[in-house]
Design a protein around this motif. Sequence first.
Motif: not given
Length: 316
Positions: A299-309
Amino acid sequence: MSRLLLATAILVAASFPAPAAAALPAPVKAMIDAAIASGNKQDVLAVVKISKATNPDDLAEINSLMTDYNARLAEQAEAALREKQEAGFFENWKGQGELGGFRSTGNTSNLGISGGVKLVKDTVEWRLNFQARANYERNKGKTTRDQVNATIEPNYKFDKSLYAYGLAQFERDRFQGFSARFTLSGGLGYELVNSKDIRLAIKAGPAIRITDFIGGDSKSSLAGLVGLDFDWKISDRLKFSQDAGGTYASDAQGFTSAVAVIDSDNTSFTATSALDAKLLGALSARFSYSFEHDTNPPTGRIKTDTLSRATVVYDF
């Protein structure tokens, strides 16, 4: 009289040796020797093919050179096999270290530092993969990402294509809502393509996932793991690869990884695409994009994270 002339002709012919067969021209032999010295078998076969076509009278000598070359290759292959069989646990490891920066989107949107290490030991019957990565960022004096991931995966080879795998993975990502997540899996993998420039393999098996949430709750669930591993050596200085299900390439030159862990409550999918460009010696530049998705996050977290390295990689 005719018999006398015939006998005289035979005696005269016998007194002179027959002309020797012409030797392989020096430039042609030098070209074949240079191709063999290069260590590239395709170059050797191409040069020998041309040499045979342009020097049909020297096939025996050319074939003799190829016989010696093939014998040396067989000796080298036998020596390499013997070395793998006799090597101790701490011998014949290959790997890479990686360090650079990233930009995140999703539960956080900042710049940070990324580092990682990959190790691979490949024997006759076994292959052992280890990978660890950490991503860290701070914003306005506060830590906004503290992410750690470590995976160990042994493979047992039934033959050149079929293998069994085991997998143990630890993850920590407080900003996705969990202090620890453990995944254990085992199953079968199969290499569909394994050539000089391209490798494509798939794997699948059941899994167990245990998650410790930030709030103190804990959850265990049965799951399934599906994997894909794709590596493409575009040129001697450029490589793209695609892995899925946590199967890692043994040449350790840049990668794309994607892991799908499926259970009834929350399916997790991670993918990391990377392009490696050789810089100098063992150093490469890597540009990668990571995608992490949970279908049912805390709860309180969104579904998708991204990282560009953007990182520098050192192969060892």
